[in-house]
Design a protein around this motif. Structure first.
Motif, PDB file in Angstrom:
ATOM      1  N   ALA A 180       0.725  -1.062   0.034  1.00 57.67           N
ATOM      2  CA  ALA A 180       0.076  -0.041   0.130  1.00 57.67           C
ATOM      3  C   ALA A 180       0.826   1.407  -0.091  1.00 57.67           C
ATOM      4  CB  ALA A 180      -0.983   0.070   1.109  1.00 57.67           C
ATOM      5  N   LEU A 181       1.713   1.413   0.808  1.00 57.23           N
ATOM      6  CA  LEU A 181       2.762   2.165   0.876  1.00 57.23           C
ATOM      7  C   LEU A 181       3.388   2.565  -0.539  1.00 57.23           C
ATOM      8  CD1 LEU A 181       4.262   4.794   2.399  1.00 57.23           C
ATOM      9  CD2 LEU A 181       5.907   3.059   3.136  1.00 57.23           C
ATOM     10  N   ASN A 182       3.931   1.608  -0.979  1.00 56.81           N
ATOM     11  CA  ASN A 182       4.833   1.678  -2.210  1.00 56.81           C
ATOM     12  C   ASN A 182       3.600   2.274  -3.411  1.00 56.81           C
ATOM     13  OD1 ASN A 182       7.175   0.642  -1.163  1.00 56.81           O
ATOM     14  ND2 ASN A 182       6.786  -1.714  -1.886  1.00 56.81           N
ATOM     15  N   LEU A 183       2.554   1.603  -3.303  1.00 57.14           N
ATOM     16  CA  LEU A 183       1.621   2.289  -4.466  1.00 57.14           C
ATOM     17  C   LEU A 183       1.445   3.578  -4.369  1.00 57.14           C
ATOM     18  CD1 LEU A 183      -0.186   1.520  -6.846  1.00 57.14           C
ATOM     19  CD2 LEU A 183      -2.126   0.888  -5.114  1.00 57.14           C
ATOM     20  N   LYS A 184       1.126   4.071  -2.852  1.00 58.15           N
ATOM     21  CA  LYS A 184       0.815   5.343  -2.494  1.00 58.15           C
ATOM     22  C   LYS A 184       2.085   6.182  -2.942  1.00 58.15           C
ATOM     23  CE  LYS A 184      -0.158   8.506   1.478  1.00 58.15           C
ATOM     24  NZ  LYS A 184      -0.505   8.525   2.806  1.00 58.15           N
ATOM     25  N   ILE A 185       3.095   5.800  -3.038  1.00 60.27           N
ATOM     26  CA  ILE A 185       4.520   6.671  -3.241  1.00 60.27           C
ATOM     27  C   ILE A 185       4.457   6.950  -4.679  1.00 60.27           C
ATOM     28  CG2 ILE A 185       7.020   6.602  -3.379  1.00 60.27           C
ATOM     29  CD1 ILE A 185       6.978   5.391  -0.527  1.00 60.27           C
ATOM     30  N   LEU A 186       4.395   5.670  -5.344  1.00 65.34           N
ATOM     31  CA  LEU A 186       4.143   5.595  -6.828  1.00 65.34           C
ATOM     32  C   LEU A 186       3.207   6.589  -7.391  1.00 65.34           C
ATOM     33  CD1 LEU A 186       4.526   1.757  -7.642  1.00 65.34           C
ATOM     34  CD2 LEU A 186       6.325   3.539  -8.171  1.00 65.34           C
ATOM     35  N   ILE A 187       1.972   6.555  -6.816  1.00 66.20           N
ATOM     36  CA  ILE A 187       0.855   7.372  -7.329  1.00 66.20           C
ATOM     37  C   ILE A 187       1.291   8.865  -7.008  1.00 66.20           C
ATOM     38  CG2 ILE A 187      -1.430   8.310  -6.601  1.00 66.20           C
ATOM     39  CD1 ILE A 187      -2.155   5.365  -6.222  1.00 66.20           C
ATOM     40  N   ALA A 188       2.041   9.174  -5.893  1.00 66.91           N
ATOM     41  CA  ALA A 188       2.206  10.577  -5.586  1.00 66.91           C
ATOM     42  C   ALA A 188       3.473  11.014  -6.603  1.00 66.91           C
ATOM     43  CB  ALA A 188       2.891  10.675  -4.119  1.00 66.91           C
ATOM     44  N   ASN A 189       4.493   9.956  -6.879  1.00 66.53           N
ATOM     45  CA  ASN A 189       5.357  10.417  -7.752  1.00 66.53           C
ATOM     46  C   ASN A 189       4.814  10.697  -9.176  1.00 66.53           C
ATOM     47  OD1 ASN A 189       7.201  10.198  -5.769  1.00 66.53           O
ATOM     48  ND2 ASN A 189       7.782   7.754  -6.476  1.00 66.53           N
ATOM     49  N   ARG A 190       3.837   9.937  -9.539  1.00 67.17           N
ATOM     50  CA  ARG A 190       3.293  10.090 -11.022  1.00 67.17           C
ATOM     51  C   ARG A 190       2.521  11.279 -10.825  1.00 67.17           C
ATOM     52  NH1 ARG A 190       2.835   5.598 -14.353  1.00 67.17           N
ATOM     53  NH2 ARG A 190       4.800   4.407 -13.987  1.00 67.17           N
ATOM     54  N   ILE A 191       2.004  11.526  -9.707  1.00 70.40           N
ATOM     55  CA  ILE A 191       1.053  12.859  -9.889  1.00 70.40           C
ATOM     56  C   ILE A 191       2.003  14.047 -10.028  1.00 70.40           C
ATOM     57  CG2 ILE A 191      -0.473  14.459  -8.353  1.00 70.40           C
ATOM     58  CD1 ILE A 191      -1.873  11.934  -7.673  1.00 70.40           C
ATOM     59  N   ASP A 192       3.107  14.009  -9.176  1.00 72.84           N
ATOM     60  CA  ASP A 192       4.241  15.179  -9.274  1.00 72.84           C
ATOM     61  C   ASP A 192       4.920  15.247 -10.495  1.00 72.84           C
ATOM     62  OD1 ASP A 192       5.794  17.054  -7.516  1.00 72.84           O
ATOM     63  OD2 ASP A 192       7.312  15.637  -8.074  1.00 72.84           O
ATOM     64  N   GLN A 193       5.171  14.232 -11.129  1.00 72.43           N
ATOM     65  CA  GLN A 193       5.562  14.260 -12.579  1.00 72.43           C
ATOM     66  C   GLN A 193       4.715  14.761 -13.390  1.00 72.43           C
ATOM     67  OE1 GLN A 193       6.902  10.127 -13.656  1.00 72.43           O
ATOM     68  NE2 GLN A 193       8.559  10.183 -12.148  1.00 72.43           N
ATOM     69  N   ALA A 194       3.339  14.560 -13.324  1.00 73.23           N
ATOM     70  CA  ALA A 194       2.466  14.930 -14.250  1.00 73.23           C
ATOM     71  C   ALA A 194       2.339  16.652 -14.128  1.00 73.23           C
ATOM     72  CB  ALA A 194       0.967  14.187 -14.127  1.00 73.23           C
ATOM     73  N   GLU A 195       2.041  16.837 -12.844  1.00 73.75           N
ATOM     74  CA  GLU A 195       1.742  18.317 -12.395  1.00 73.75           C
ATOM     75  C   GLU A 195       3.125  19.167 -12.824  1.00 73.75           C
ATOM     76  OE1 GLU A 195       1.103  18.577  -8.488  1.00 73.75           O
ATOM     77  OE2 GLU A 195      -1.030  18.065  -8.701  1.00 73.75           O
ATOM     78  N   LYS A 196       4.131  18.395 -12.798  1.00 68.50           N
ATOM     79  CA  LYS A 196       5.538  19.233 -13.019  1.00 68.50           C
ATOM     80  C   LYS A 196       5.541  19.347 -14.720  1.00 68.50           C
ATOM     81  CE  LYS A 196       8.709  17.979  -9.441  1.00 68.50           C
ATOM     82  NZ  LYS A 196       9.781  17.637  -8.927  1.00 68.50           N
ATOM     83  N   LYS A 197       5.029  18.450 -15.511  1.00 72.24           N
ATOM     84  CA  LYS A 197       5.060  18.066 -17.035  1.00 72.24           C
ATOM     85  C   LYS A 197       4.121  19.241 -17.279  1.00 72.24           C
ATOM     86  CE  LYS A 197       4.431  15.009 -20.624  1.00 72.24           C
ATOM     87  NZ  LYS A 197       3.859  13.693 -21.049  1.00 72.24           N
TER      88      LYS A 197
END
Length: 426
Positions: A180-197
Motif C-alpha cells: 500500500a505504501l509503495n503504491l501510494k508513493i508511486l501514485i504521488a510520484n506520478r502525480i508530481d511528474q504529471a503536474e510538473k510536466k
C-alpha cells in the motif's frame, strides 16, 4: 620310531569357555540387573522430568490471479501470486521481522525470559531452533502448487499456536502495508511528474505566447515607424513643392507686371496687342510648347500665391497620405496580440492538456481497497498439537534399558577378567 603327538580339541575348548563366561555372567546377574535398573530409572526420570516440546505448522499458498486484479489494474504496480508468495516467505524468514513481532508482542516470550533478560536476548535464544521455513516445489513434491510451510518448535508453557497464528498475520499485514505504501508513493510520484510536466508545458506556452506577442508588436512598431518616416518625407516633399511653386509664382508675377498681363492670355493674343477684331472670331492656337506661367496673368498668379502662402497643410494634395493615415490607424491596436494577452486559461490551448489532465484525474481517483486485498491464502492454519514431539518416552526408556543391560554386561565381563588374572598369579 614313532613320537606321540598331543592334539587339542579347539571347538570343545571354545564351548567350555563360552559356558564358563555365561556361568560367570549369570553369577553376576545382580550387577547386570543393578546397572540396567539404574539406567532405566534415569531414562524414566528424564522422560518424566524433561520439558515437553511441541511443534505446530502453518502453510500458505498463492491466491488466484483475480484476487490481485484490482492492484494490477492500477497500471502502476505489478504483483503476481507467485511473487506475493515469495515476498511473504522471505518476510517470514527475516530475522528483523521476527524480532519486530516479538518486540510488539513481548507476552509470547515472557515464559522463557529470565529476570533482567532483555526481549532481544530471549528472542536470540528462542529463534536459534524454533522456526523452520520450507518452500514446497510442486516439481519436487506431491503438491500440485507452490506453497510455503512455516513450523515452530516450542517448549511447554509457551503459546506456540498463538505465536504462529499472530506471526503469520503480522507478516501478511506488514507486507500488505508495504505494498500500500509503495503504491501510494508511486501514485504521488506520478502525480508530481504529471503536474510538473503540465507546469513545464504552461511555462513553455507562456514563453511562446509572450514571444509571439513581442514579435507581433515589434513587427507593428517597425511598420509604424516606416509609415511615419514615409509620412514625414511626403509632407516635407509637399512643403518643398509648395515653396517652389510660390517662388515660381513670384517670378511669374514679376514678369506679368512687366508685360502688363493682368488676366490670362496666350502668346498669340499678346502679339496682336490691342488690335480690334471685326466680326466674330474664334482663335485656335496649336502649340507644342508649354505656355509660360506668367501668361496666366498677374491677378490669377497673385491669387494662387496668396492661397499657397495661407495653406496650413498639404496632406490633401497627396492620396498616399490618406493611405498612410489609414494604415497607422489600423496599427494602433494589434487584435491578435490583444487576444493573446487576454487568455486566462493557457492550459486550454495546450496540445497535451487533455491527456495530462486525464492522467491526473485517474491518478487522484485511484483507490485500491487493501482491506479486501489478499496476498496469500492460509491453506493450513496453526492448530494445537495432539502430543509433544520431544521427549519420546518409549524410545528413551528402551534405549536406557539396552544401554543399562550392555553396561552391566561390560562391567561383569571386566570383573571376571580381573578375577581370572588374580587367580592365575596365585
Amino acid at each position: 620310531m614313532n613320537i606321540p603327538v598331543n592334539t587339542i580339541d579347539t571347538p570343545r575348548q571354545e564351548v567350555v569357555e563360552v559356558k564358563e563366561l555365561i556361568g560367570s555372567l549369570w553369577d553376576q546377574r545382580a550387577i547386570i540387573l543393578l546397572f540396567t535398573a539404574l539406567t532405566v530409572t534415569a531414562a524414566i526420570a528424564y522422560a518424566l522430568l524433561a520439558t515437553p516440546e511441541y511443534e505446530v505448522e502453518t502453510t500458505v499458498r498463492p491466491v488466484p490471479l483475480a484476487d490481485l486484479d484490482e492492484l494490477n489494474e492500477s497500471g502502476l504496480y505489478k504483483l503476481l501470486p507467485k511473487d506475493a508468495l515469495n515476498i511473504i516467505g522471505s518476510s517470514m524468514q527475516s530475522y528483523d521481522v521476527r524480532l519486530k513481532f516479538f518486540q510488539a508482542n513481548p507476552q509470547y516470550l515472557a515464559p522463557l525470559q529470565a529476570p533482567g533478560q532483555s526481549i532481544e536476548s530471549a528472542f536470540e535464544t528462542f529463534n536459534e531452533r524454533a522456526f523452520s521455513l520450507e518452500k514446497i516445489d510442486p516439481k519436487k513434491s506431491s503438491s500440485l502448487s507452490e506453497a510455503v510451510g512455516l513450523s515452530l518448535r516450542y517448549p511447554q508453557g509457551v503459546d506456540g499456536v498463538g505465536i504462529l497464528r499472530d506471526f503469520t498475520d503480522f507478516v501478511v499485514k506488514g507486507e500488505k502495508e508495504k505494498v500500500a505504501l509503495n503504491l501510494k508513493i508511486l501514485i504521488a510520484n506520478r502525480i508530481d511528474q504529471a503536474e510538473k510536466k503540465l507546469e513545464s508545458k504552461k511555462s513553455a506556452y507562456e514563453a511562446e505566447k509572450d514571444s509571439k506577442i513581442a514579435h507581433l508588436l515589434e513587427k507593428d512598431q517597425l511598420k509604424k515607424q516606416v509609415l511615419q518616416d514615409e509620412l514625414k518625407a511626403l509632407r516635407q516633399q509637399l512643403q518643398s513643392r509648395r515653396q517652389n511653386r510660390i517662388k515660381e509664382l513670384d517670378e511669374a508675377i514679376v514678369i506679368a507686371k512687366k508685360l502688363g498681363i493682368v488676366k490670362p492670355t496666350t502668346p498669340s493674343a499678346l502679339g496682336d496687342g490691342e488690335q480690334a477684331h471685326q466680326g466674330n472670331m474664334i482663335r485656335t492656337e496649336v502649340n507644342n510648347q508649354k505656355i509660360p506661367l506668367y501668361f496666366l496673368g498677374q491677378a490669377a498668379l497673385e491669387a494662387e500665391r496668396a492661397t499657397l502662402v495661407a495653406r496650413h497643410s498639404d496632406d490633401f494634395t497627396e492620396p498616399r497620405i490618406d493611405e498612410i493615415q489609414k494604415e497607422l490607424s489600423l496599427l494602433a491596436t494589434n487584435r491578435e496580440a490583444a487576444l493573446l494577452k487576454e487568455r486566462n486559461h493557457p492550459e486550454l490551448f495546450l496540445k497535451d492538456f487533455a491527456d495530462i489532465s486525464g492522467e491526473l484525474t485517474h491518478l487522484k481517483q485511484l483507490n485500491v481497497n487493501f482491506d479486501q486485498l489478499k496476498l496469500v491464502n492460509v491453506d493450513k492454519d496453526a492448530t494445537e498439537p495432539q502430543a509433544p514431539i520431544k521427549p519420546k518416552k518409549a524410545l528413551i526408556v528402551g534405549f536406557g534399558l539396552i544401554f543399562g543391560f550392555m553396561l552391566g554386561l561390560g562391567v561383569a565381563i571386566i570383573r571376571r577378567a580381573v578375577l581370572s588374572l588374580h587367580s592365575s598369579r596365585r
